[in-house]
Write an enzyme that holds these catalytic residues in place. Sequence first.
Site, PDB file in Angstrom:
ATOM      1  CD  GLU A 148      -2.782  -1.274   0.000  1.00  0.00           C
ATOM      2  OE1 GLU A 148      -3.005  -0.239  -0.662  1.00  0.00           O
ATOM      3  OE2 GLU A 148      -3.237  -2.387  -0.317  1.00  0.00           O
ATOM      4  CG  HIS A 151      -1.120   1.079  -4.436  1.00  0.00           C
ATOM      5  ND1 HIS A 151      -1.186   0.949  -5.809  1.00  0.00           N
ATOM      6  CD2 HIS A 151      -1.620  -0.088  -3.930  1.00  0.00           C
ATOM      7  CE1 HIS A 151      -1.699  -0.227  -6.120  1.00  0.00           C
ATOM      8  NE2 HIS A 151      -1.965  -0.880  -5.005  1.00  0.00           N
ATOM      9  CD  GLU A 224      -3.405  -3.465  -6.980  1.00  0.00           C
ATOM     10  OE1 GLU A 224      -2.830  -4.102  -6.065  1.00  0.00           O
ATOM     11  OE2 GLU A 224      -3.933  -2.359  -6.795  1.00  0.00           O
TER      12      GLU A 224
END
Length: 293
Positions: A148, A151, A224
């Site tokens: 995360e 990201h 992803e």
Amino acid sequence: MMRILLFLATNLAVLFIASITLSLFGFNGFMAANGIDLDLQQLLVFCGVFGFAGSLFSLFISKWMAKMGTRTEIINQPRTRHEQWLLQTVEQLSREAGIKMPEVGIFPAYEANAFATGWNKNDALVAVSQGLLERFSPDEVRAVLAHEIGHVANGDMVTLALIQGVVNTFVMFFARIIGNFVDKVIFKNEEGQGVAFYIATIVAELVLGILATIIVMWFSRWREFRADAAGARLAGNTAMIHALQRLRAEQDVPVHMPDSLTAFGINSAGKNRLAGLFLSHPPLEERIEALSR
């Protein structure tokens, strides 16, 4: 997946409402004087302004939407050693990734999940589900957090907003060209914008919007893989693979999934080619294989 759904839903709602409102109040000033031709330059500017307005508005409220949609509780002062560990881990990963410490939260869900969102990499939110914290090992949780953080460091939400703004622009642009063609050429209307223009434009926006979603979801799947790679660099390749394998193992656990997550169903990835076009995440098997290579 929650961040993708919230972003798309808000963005499309704003775009649709703006499009209908402007049409009803007669602000489609791109029609030429003869009522048949279009001022394409003016039309493109018109669509660009409102196309990007929806995506940028969604981006700026993404943290608030995520908190409300998942009932995330932000950890301001850790009350347990688990919360203390979570804050320390996110702080360390953020420092290694070169970004400012994001807000950290936990949301009440049995399924193992996590998300990151925010309008820029130095004003982000990272949250994990209660189920993930309870069932995953510390190394696996750290790998998920690193994914995360990846990201956030990659600026994925900003890039997604820009891509969504571009596809919004061209959806509105070509929908109005189609609406004008149907109204003027097929129905032979020569007096302003007829009913056929509005109906054809709305239908075209819906159809083109579905096609545009395929483009956005392709980017989501691609990012992803990038976030997995970032997670592997921050937390270790083995830990990242183990975390994905654990997620894959839980696909067969009969748990209740919220509708908002089922819509992008991680369990349905790869079951058929058509459904796969609308998935925000690639199949876990492909992600594990990519890391293994």
